[in-house]
Design a protein around this motif. Sequence first.
Motif, short mmCIF file in Angstrom:
data_model
loop_
_atom_site.label_atom_id
_atom_site.label_comp_id
_atom_site.label_asym_id
_atom_site.label_seq_id
_atom_site.Cartn_x
_atom_site.Cartn_y
_atom_site.Cartn_z
N TRP A 226 0.82 -1.21 0.00
CA TRP A 226 0.00 0.00 0.00
C TRP A 226 0.85 1.26 0.00
O TRP A 226 0.39 2.34 -0.37
CB TRP A 226 -0.93 0.03 1.22
CG TRP A 226 -2.05 -0.96 1.17
CD1 TRP A 226 -2.07 -2.14 0.48
CD2 TRP A 226 -3.31 -0.86 1.83
NE1 TRP A 226 -3.26 -2.80 0.69
CE2 TRP A 226 -4.05 -2.02 1.51
CE3 TRP A 226 -3.89 0.08 2.69
CZ2 TRP A 226 -5.33 -2.26 2.00
CZ3 TRP A 226 -5.17 -0.15 3.17
CH2 TRP A 226 -5.88 -1.32 2.82
N MET A 227 2.08 1.15 0.50
CA MET A 227 2.95 2.33 0.62
C MET A 227 4.36 1.85 0.94
O MET A 227 4.55 0.67 1.22
CB MET A 227 2.44 3.26 1.74
CG MET A 227 2.42 2.61 3.10
SD MET A 227 1.64 3.60 4.40
CE MET A 227 -0.10 3.30 4.14
N TRP A 228 5.33 2.78 0.88
CA TRP A 228 6.67 2.44 1.34
C TRP A 228 6.61 2.23 2.85
O TRP A 228 6.13 3.09 3.58
CB TRP A 228 7.67 3.56 1.03
CG TRP A 228 7.95 3.76 -0.41
CD1 TRP A 228 7.57 4.80 -1.19
CD2 TRP A 228 8.70 2.88 -1.27
NE1 TRP A 228 8.02 4.63 -2.47
CE2 TRP A 228 8.72 3.47 -2.56
CE3 TRP A 228 9.35 1.66 -1.09
CZ2 TRP A 228 9.37 2.88 -3.64
CZ3 TRP A 228 10.00 1.06 -2.17
CH2 TRP A 228 10.00 1.68 -3.42
N GLY A 229 7.13 1.09 3.30
CA GLY A 229 7.08 0.82 4.73
C GLY A 229 8.45 0.48 5.29
O GLY A 229 9.48 0.69 4.65
N PHE A 230 8.42 -0.06 6.49
CA PHE A 230 9.66 -0.41 7.21
C PHE A 230 9.53 -1.83 7.73
O PHE A 230 8.43 -2.36 7.84
CB PHE A 230 9.84 0.51 8.42
CG PHE A 230 10.05 1.95 8.06
CD1 PHE A 230 11.32 2.48 8.01
CD2 PHE A 230 8.97 2.77 7.76
CE1 PHE A 230 11.52 3.81 7.68
CE2 PHE A 230 9.16 4.09 7.42
CZ PHE A 230 10.44 4.62 7.38
N ASN A 231 10.67 -2.42 8.12
CA ASN A 231 10.60 -3.60 8.95
C ASN A 231 10.79 -3.13 10.38
O ASN A 231 11.90 -2.87 10.82
CB ASN A 231 11.69 -4.60 8.55
CG ASN A 231 11.60 -5.86 9.40
OD1 ASN A 231 10.80 -5.94 10.33
ND2 ASN A 231 12.42 -6.85 9.08
N SER A 232 9.71 -2.94 11.10
CA SER A 232 9.78 -2.43 12.48
C SER A 232 8.72 -3.11 13.32
O SER A 232 7.76 -2.50 13.78
CB SER A 232 9.60 -0.91 12.49
OG SER A 232 9.68 -0.44 13.82
N ARG A 233 8.90 -4.42 13.50
CA ARG A 233 7.91 -5.21 14.24
C ARG A 233 8.44 -5.55 15.63
O ARG A 233 9.66 -5.68 15.81
CB ARG A 233 7.61 -6.49 13.46
CG ARG A 233 7.09 -6.18 12.06
CD ARG A 233 7.00 -7.41 11.18
NE ARG A 233 8.28 -8.04 10.94
CZ ARG A 233 8.64 -8.60 9.79
NH1 ARG A 233 7.81 -8.60 8.75
NH2 ARG A 233 9.82 -9.18 9.66
N LEU A 234 7.53 -5.70 16.57
CA LEU A 234 7.91 -6.19 17.90
C LEU A 234 8.10 -7.70 17.81
O LEU A 234 7.19 -8.41 17.36
CB LEU A 234 6.80 -5.85 18.92
CG LEU A 234 6.97 -6.39 20.34
CD1 LEU A 234 8.20 -5.78 21.03
CD2 LEU A 234 5.72 -6.11 21.17
N ASP A 235 9.26 -8.21 18.22
CA ASP A 235 9.50 -9.65 18.18
C ASP A 235 8.44 -10.39 19.00
O ASP A 235 8.11 -9.99 20.11
CB ASP A 235 10.87 -9.98 18.79
CG ASP A 235 12.00 -9.83 17.78
OD1 ASP A 235 11.72 -9.87 16.57
OD2 ASP A 235 13.14 -9.66 18.23
N ASN A 236 7.98 -11.50 18.43
CA ASN A 236 6.94 -12.26 19.11
C ASN A 236 7.41 -12.78 20.48
O ASN A 236 6.65 -12.77 21.45
CB ASN A 236 6.51 -13.43 18.23
CG ASN A 236 5.21 -14.05 18.70
OD1 ASN A 236 4.18 -13.40 18.67
ND2 ASN A 236 5.27 -15.27 19.19
#
Length: 379
Positions: A226-236
């Motif tokens: 949908w747009m330029w994004g990031f890899n910025s997820r909270l580790d499970n």
Amino acid sequence: MTATRSIPFFDYPALFAELENEIMTTVRDVFARGAYIMQSDVVNFEKELAAYVGVKHAIGVADGTMGLLLPLLALGLKPGDEVLVPSHTFVASAAAIHHAGGTPVLVDCGADHLIDAASVRKFITPRTRGIMPVQLNGRTANMDEIGAIAREHGLFIVEDSCQALGSKFKGRFAGTFGAAGSISFYPSKTLGCFGDGGAIITNDDALAETLRILRDHGRGPDGDIWMWGFNSRLDNVQAAILRVKLKRYDGYIARRRAIASLYQQRLGHQRDLLLPPAPDSQPDHYDIFQNYEIEAGRRDALRAHLDASGVKTIVQWGGKVLHQFPKLGLGAPLPHAERMTQRFMLLPMNTALSDDDIHYICDSIENFYASGRKVAASA
Ligand SMILES: *Cc1c(COP(=O)(O)O)cnc(C)c1O
């Protein structure tokens, strides 16, 4: 005074030992399920965190800094847009504004070390788009004043509540006053994980949806980009550990507030010291004491004395506020913040400390001022 105790500023191994069994069981369970990225633990933690602060959405992100950057981007910050932020903060607050394409404009802090509303008014220009109050040390600023300024000038508020999960002003949680707030789970934060982690809290459905897309490579719920994004997820796995700690969080806060009361009781009469307001001394504020930041007229000598007694203290940001880092090029004189940098320091404040530890620290401070009086009397 000879050192008969050793009190580190922060004791990571002690905090792990206290919860070791439950944490290792949790980690083993997550690893056995192979549940690493954006699994049920993240989803459940987000729900529990949102419920804790009474908002509609919590979005796990890689760290508290990205928790500031992503909302600024989602709000459409553009080059030349100015965002007001206190100079007395971690560099990450201003870095988020910079990397979102805006210009951080530094403002002064007040007697409680938080954003000063009068200074905010002084630095508003036609280019000002938003305000980033920093709820420092676990205390929430007077958000009536900041909110009024924002409404008057049509500015957004993105709160740096990285140090303030659970702190309240007039019964409302830090991070919930503006468009979004960021929480950090850096290991030494009041809710710390075992590495980096963060979350954004918001009541805005559309903003929440954009943030979920931004943190995961720009992918929408349909899997399309949908747009330029990031890899910025909270580790499970971090989310799973945070769920264990969130259940106990009110107990951690109660302990911090009890330590603050003890410091107040023991040190409140020292004329060279300025202590943070005691818990419950100001009905509008509920402070969670991420840090116990004091001011001391004879700070450096006091720190040396405490160090020799085995008590480790810290001066935030290496003793400089943001406009004092010339390479950032953010200079404007801010008299209160500058005076404060000569005086501010952190006493140990964490749940691994016993009452005996606090008494030892206060005895050492008392000895310092008592011997100072003797020197003065004999001179
Ligand atoms: C910890 C902190 C941050 C950044 O958090 P990270 O999770 O380390 O990125 C931002 N602002 C303040 C005031 C903080 O204390």
